[in-house]
Design a protein around this motif. Structure first.
Motif, PDB file in Angstrom:
ATOM      1  N   GLU A  95       0.807  -1.154  -0.057  1.00  0.00           N
ATOM      2  CA  GLU A  95      -0.084   0.028  -0.060  1.00  0.00           C
ATOM      3  C   GLU A  95       0.754   1.342   0.133  1.00  0.00           C
ATOM      4  OE1 GLU A  95      -3.000  -0.016   3.073  1.00  0.00           O
ATOM      5  OE2 GLU A  95      -3.666  -2.012   2.751  1.00  0.00           O
ATOM      6  N   ALA A  96       1.649   1.430  -0.979  1.00  0.00           N
ATOM      7  CA  ALA A  96       2.653   2.381  -1.340  1.00  0.00           C
ATOM      8  C   ALA A  96       1.639   3.652  -1.334  1.00  0.00           C
ATOM      9  CB  ALA A  96       3.727   2.535  -2.154  1.00  0.00           C
ATOM     10  N   GLU A  97       1.987   4.842  -0.634  1.00  0.00           N
ATOM     11  CA  GLU A  97       1.020   6.068  -0.641  1.00  0.00           C
ATOM     12  C   GLU A  97       1.125   6.549  -2.334  1.00  0.00           C
ATOM     13  OE1 GLU A  97       1.589  10.607   0.774  1.00  0.00           O
ATOM     14  OE2 GLU A  97       2.870   9.084   1.560  1.00  0.00           O
ATOM     15  N   ILE A  98       0.047   7.275  -2.625  1.00  0.00           N
ATOM     16  CA  ILE A  98      -0.035   7.703  -4.059  1.00  0.00           C
ATOM     17  C   ILE A  98       0.696   9.025  -3.921  1.00  0.00           C
ATOM     18  CG2 ILE A  98      -1.341   8.550  -6.030  1.00  0.00           C
ATOM     19  CD1 ILE A  98      -3.138   6.016  -5.570  1.00  0.00           C
ATOM     20  N   SER A  99       1.862   9.197  -4.408  1.00  0.00           N
ATOM     21  CA  SER A  99       2.580  10.508  -4.343  1.00  0.00           C
ATOM     22  C   SER A  99       3.003  10.654  -5.690  1.00  0.00           C
ATOM     23  CB  SER A  99       3.693  10.199  -3.426  1.00  0.00           C
ATOM     24  OG  SER A  99       4.656  11.282  -3.353  1.00  0.00           O
ATOM     25  N   ARG A 156       6.194   8.970  -7.391  1.00  0.00           N
ATOM     26  CA  ARG A 156       6.319   7.520  -7.788  1.00  0.00           C
ATOM     27  C   ARG A 156       6.392   7.577  -9.443  1.00  0.00           C
ATOM     28  NH1 ARG A 156       1.570   4.124  -5.062  1.00  0.00           N
ATOM     29  NH2 ARG A 156       2.352   2.854  -6.408  1.00  0.00           N
TER      30      ARG A 156
END
Length: 192
Positions: A40-44, A47
């Motif tokens: 669940e990598a942060e949507i930033s 990326r």
């Protein structure tokens, strides 16, 4: 029937355990904790792998060129695109368009009714292959954006130009070591 019951039981446990993995035992299945960080990598914006590219094919400093298929030719004549530095999104999953595998996407701004389109351009002195950054958003880009996670689609809605023609993510400029990226004349346009 037993196999169908086992699958239903596995699904039920997966829902109850929420991001847990299975460990097989001789009697039954037991839920064990699985780290969420990678899943669940942060949507930033960090990326996205946006780089300075030179339109020949598309040179993004990797030692070979990328083939890029776009719909820009109806807005920007091919002669005007040749040998220009542009901002290129490099970590989209390659897709076949018009029978050709496209390996990146050239970023362009458009006005509100999409009748005018301009390339997002880095400063002339920006190095081909340099990664475009966004001050305050640190991190490494994904190798390839997972289309199912909708990272590009989520971030793209906040890409735009301002009244000074600066390309922005929210209010943060597309930045290279040579300066900020701009468009020629589209104020308050969306970037795709």
């Amino acid at each position: 029937m037993q196999m169908r019951f086992q699958i239903v039981a596995n699904i039920w446990y997966a829902i109850v355990c929420n991001r847990w993995e299975w460990k097989e035992t001789t009697t039954n299945k037991i839920c064990e904790a699985k780290p969420k960080a990678a899943a669940e990598a942060e949507i930033s914006i960090s990326r996205l792998d946006i780089r300075v590219g030179l339109i020949t094919k598309i040179d993004v400093g990797e030692g070979s060129t990328r083939t890029v298929v776009s719909g820009l030719v109806k807005f920007i004549p091919l002669e005007e695109m040749q040998n220009r530095k542009v901002c290129v999104l490099c970590n989209l999953k390659p897709a076949t368009m018009r029978g050709i595998k496209s390996q990146a996407m050239v970023l362009a701004a458009s006005n509100s009714d999409h009748t005018k389109v301009e390339l997002v351009e880095p400063p002339e002195s920006a190095a081909v292959g340099e990664r475009v950054t966004f001050p305050g958003f640190e991190g490494e880009p994904d190798d390839v954006l997972n289309p199912k996670k909708k990272v590009w689609e989520t971030l793209q809605v906040d890409l735009h130009t301002d009244s000074e023609l600066v390309a922005l993510y929210k209010d943060v400029p597309f930045t290279t070591t040579a300066g900020i990226c701009k468009v020629s004349s589209i104020c308050d346009g969306s970037i795709r």
